[in-house]
Design a protein around this motif. Structure first.
Motif, PDB file in Angstrom:
ATOM      1  N   GLY A   1       0.846  -1.194   0.156  1.00  0.00           N
ATOM      2  CA  GLY A   1       0.095  -0.001   0.229  1.00  0.00           C
ATOM      3  C   GLY A   1       0.780   1.310  -0.061  1.00  0.00           C
ATOM      4  O   GLY A   1       0.702   2.167   0.926  1.00  0.00           O
ATOM      5  N   ASP A   2       1.830   1.334  -0.735  1.00  0.00           N
ATOM      6  CA  ASP A   2       2.827   2.429  -0.809  1.00  0.00           C
ATOM      7  C   ASP A   2       2.460   3.174  -2.155  1.00  0.00           C
ATOM      8  O   ASP A   2       2.527   2.925  -3.319  1.00  0.00           O
TER       9      ASP A   2
ATOM     10  N   GLY B   1      -8.157   4.520   1.188  1.00  0.00           N
ATOM     11  CA  GLY B   1      -6.957   3.967   1.929  1.00  0.00           C
ATOM     12  C   GLY B   1      -5.907   3.952   0.940  1.00  0.00           C
ATOM     13  O   GLY B   1      -5.730   4.248   0.073  1.00  0.00           O
ATOM     14  N   PRO B   2      -4.889   3.046   1.653  1.00  0.00           N
ATOM     15  CA  PRO B   2      -3.308   3.150   0.991  1.00  0.00           C
ATOM     16  C   PRO B   2      -3.569   2.530  -0.325  1.00  0.00           C
ATOM     17  O   PRO B   2      -2.615   2.965  -1.387  1.00  0.00           O
TER      18      PRO B   2
ATOM     19  N   GLN C   1       2.890   2.777  -6.373  1.00  0.00           N
ATOM     20  CA  GLN C   1       1.983   2.905  -7.098  1.00  0.00           C
ATOM     21  C   GLN C   1       2.055   3.682  -8.266  1.00  0.00           C
ATOM     22  O   GLN C   1       1.726   3.771  -9.502  1.00  0.00           O
ATOM     23  N   ALA C   2       2.633   5.172  -7.855  1.00  0.00           N
ATOM     24  CA  ALA C   2       2.758   6.236  -8.838  1.00  0.00           C
ATOM     25  C   ALA C   2       3.958   5.772  -9.907  1.00  0.00           C
ATOM     26  O   ALA C   2       3.785   6.013 -11.178  1.00  0.00           O
TER      27      ALA C   2
ATOM     28  N   LYS D   1      -4.319  -5.064  -5.272  1.00  0.00           N
ATOM     29  CA  LYS D   1      -2.938  -4.979  -5.004  1.00  0.00           C
ATOM     30  C   LYS D   1      -2.186  -5.381  -6.420  1.00  0.00           C
ATOM     31  O   LYS D   1      -0.879  -4.812  -6.638  1.00  0.00           O
ATOM     32  N   VAL D   2      -2.874  -5.770  -7.561  1.00  0.00           N
ATOM     33  CA  VAL D   2      -2.040  -5.942  -8.630  1.00  0.00           C
ATOM     34  C   VAL D   2      -3.129  -5.664  -9.904  1.00  0.00           C
ATOM     35  O   VAL D   2      -3.728  -6.621 -10.725  1.00  0.00           O
ATOM     36  N   PRO D   3      -3.302  -4.388 -10.091  1.00  0.00           N
ATOM     37  CA  PRO D   3      -4.405  -4.336 -11.238  1.00  0.00           C
ATOM     38  C   PRO D   3      -3.813  -3.908 -12.603  1.00  0.00           C
ATOM     39  O   PRO D   3      -2.694  -4.115 -12.761  1.00  0.00           O
ATOM     40  N   ASP D   4      -4.784  -4.395 -13.463  1.00  0.00           N
ATOM     41  CA  ASP D   4      -4.326  -4.368 -14.956  1.00  0.00           C
ATOM     42  C   ASP D   4      -4.142  -2.844 -15.243  1.00  0.00           C
ATOM     43  O   ASP D   4      -5.529  -2.400 -15.452  1.00  0.00           O
ATOM     44  N   LEU D   5      -2.992  -2.305 -15.441  1.00  0.00           N
ATOM     45  CA  LEU D   5      -2.870  -1.053 -15.767  1.00  0.00           C
ATOM     46  C   LEU D   5      -3.146  -0.793 -17.540  1.00  0.00           C
ATOM     47  O   LEU D   5      -2.720   0.277 -17.782  1.00  0.00           O
ATOM     48  N   LEU D   6      -2.697  -2.104 -17.973  1.00  0.00           N
ATOM     49  CA  LEU D   6      -2.433  -1.939 -19.457  1.00  0.00           C
ATOM     50  C   LEU D   6      -3.889  -2.156 -20.300  1.00  0.00           C
ATOM     51  O   LEU D   6      -4.154  -1.448 -21.283  1.00  0.00           O
ATOM     52  N   GLY D   7      -4.305  -3.559 -20.102  1.00  0.00           N
ATOM     53  CA  GLY D   7      -5.417  -4.117 -20.993  1.00  0.00           C
ATOM     54  C   GLY D   7      -6.573  -2.985 -21.477  1.00  0.00           C
ATOM     55  O   GLY D   7      -6.764  -3.094 -22.552  1.00  0.00           O
TER      56      GLY D   7
END
Length: 357
Positions: free
Chosen positions: A52-53, A122-123, A57-58, A91-97
């Motif tokens: 949760g950092d 939240g974080p 994430q950024a 915690k592990v989203p698909d940021l591409l598809g």
């Protein structure tokens, strides 16, 4: 043949570290092959933030933007027909598809996506929002457990398809039967957290077993090795820690063992249950969500029944060879009918064919 753009943000299917997630990703690629669909592993970007950092994430969002630009160009050249993402959650989203599929105007599918609305604050808020947006964008989502299916159906956008894809072994036939008369077997990574909790339950149950001269083989390795070894020390030579085994060696161990003993604390479902059942082993586990999606119909103690109920189940199986082998045969037949590659391939490839028709 349709070219499937395949992506696994948790762990790429050819990652060097073994895990259930890697095993399932590889099985999915084999299911596509079995159904006559060509595929391409389009990215190895891992988007996991386990702590949760917001800085992590950024950084991953920025890496994803660069990857998206590359993938859109590559996808146009390669003529991808569909995008499939395996295992996206907060915690592990698909940021591409979703972005790439939209730019290429192709259907976007998810497999084993989970929704966690309580994480939208939240974080992990930014990642949770990305995971929810990815699920919202999906033409169809395949769920591996009934619990996940209920959540997906509750929040599914209009016209989104929610499809049950049973967890499966990457094989077209059951393995040959072995003697099934050796030691009990436990298979699981030796790490702290839920895996360690299962090992603690195993040790507690062993202390109250009434069956004389039992033996247990533990197949697994990891950072909790010393802690698990200390836990098993009171049992002396009756517990053998074999370490991590390759698939061929593990199959030999399944074939010679008498039963699988793995409580399954917070397992998503657990590939080891399917592997053991395919080899004709009865399973001693707790009746838990997810785990029940792969276990053959039988009586399993509830978590609140504690280690004593697990020991009672073991004693009953070890004291009656005929009943133990019969239970193993039932488990094997069930796995062969519902959890092998051909069944899974039909479910997966039929839905893809419909989407790209």
């Amino acid at each position: 043949m349709s070219t499937v753009a395949f992506y696994a943000p948790m762990k790429p299917p050819f990652h060097p570290v073994p895990s259930g997630d890697r095993t399932m990703a590889r099985a999915l690629l084999m299911a596509l092959d079995h159904g006559g669909l060509s595929w391409e592993l389009v990215s190895t970007l891992q988007t996991r933030d386990k702590a949760g950092d917001t800085d992590v994430q950024a950084r991953l969002f920025a890496q994803a933007e660069v990857e998206i630009a590359r993938l859109i160009t590559q996808g146009r050249y390669a003529n991808w027909r569909i995008w499939v993402t395996y295992h996206s959650y907060y915690k592990v989203p698909d940021l591409l598809g979703p972005t790439v599929a939209a730019a290429l105007n192709i259907p976007y599918f998810q497999i084993e996506a989970t929704r966690a609305r309580k994480r939208l604050k939240g974080p992990w808020a930014a990642f949770a929002q990305a995971a929810e947006a990815a699920s919202d964008a999906a033409h169809a989502i395949f769920h591996l457990t009934h619990r996940d299916g209920e959540s997906l159906l509750a929040y599914a956008p209009q016209k989104q398809k929610i499809i049950h894809l049973r967890p499966f072994l990457a094989r077209t036939e059951l393995p040959p039967l072995g003697p099934r008369n050796g030691s009990m077997l436990s298979v699981g990574m030796l790490r702290h957290g839920d895996k360690f909790a299962s090992y603690q339950l195993i040790a507690d149950a062993l202390h109250v077993l009434k069956t004389p001269d039992w033996k247990l083989v533990v197949a697994g390795d990891g950072p909790a090795l010393d802690a698990v070894a200390s836990m098993m020390h009171p049992f002396g030579a009756r517990v053998e820690l074999r370490g991590s085994l390759d698939q061929a060696s593990l199959q030999d161990v399944y074939a010679s063992s008498s039963l699988l003993f793995w409580p399954g604390v917070n397992e998503a479902f657990g590939m080891t249950f399917l592997e053991a059942q395919a080899a004709g082993l009865p399973v001693v586990a707790q009746r838990r969500p997810g785990v029940c999606d792969v276990l053959a119909p039988d009586s399993y103690p509830a978590p609140e029944d504690g280690p004593e109920a697990l020991a009672t189940k073991i004693d009953a199986l070890l004291s009656d060879e005929c009943a133990r082998l019969t239970a193993g045969d039932r488990a094997r037949d069930y796995t062969g009918e519902h959890h092998l590659l051909p069944t899974a391939s039909r479910t997966l490839c039929d839905a893809i064919a419909e989407a790209v028709a």
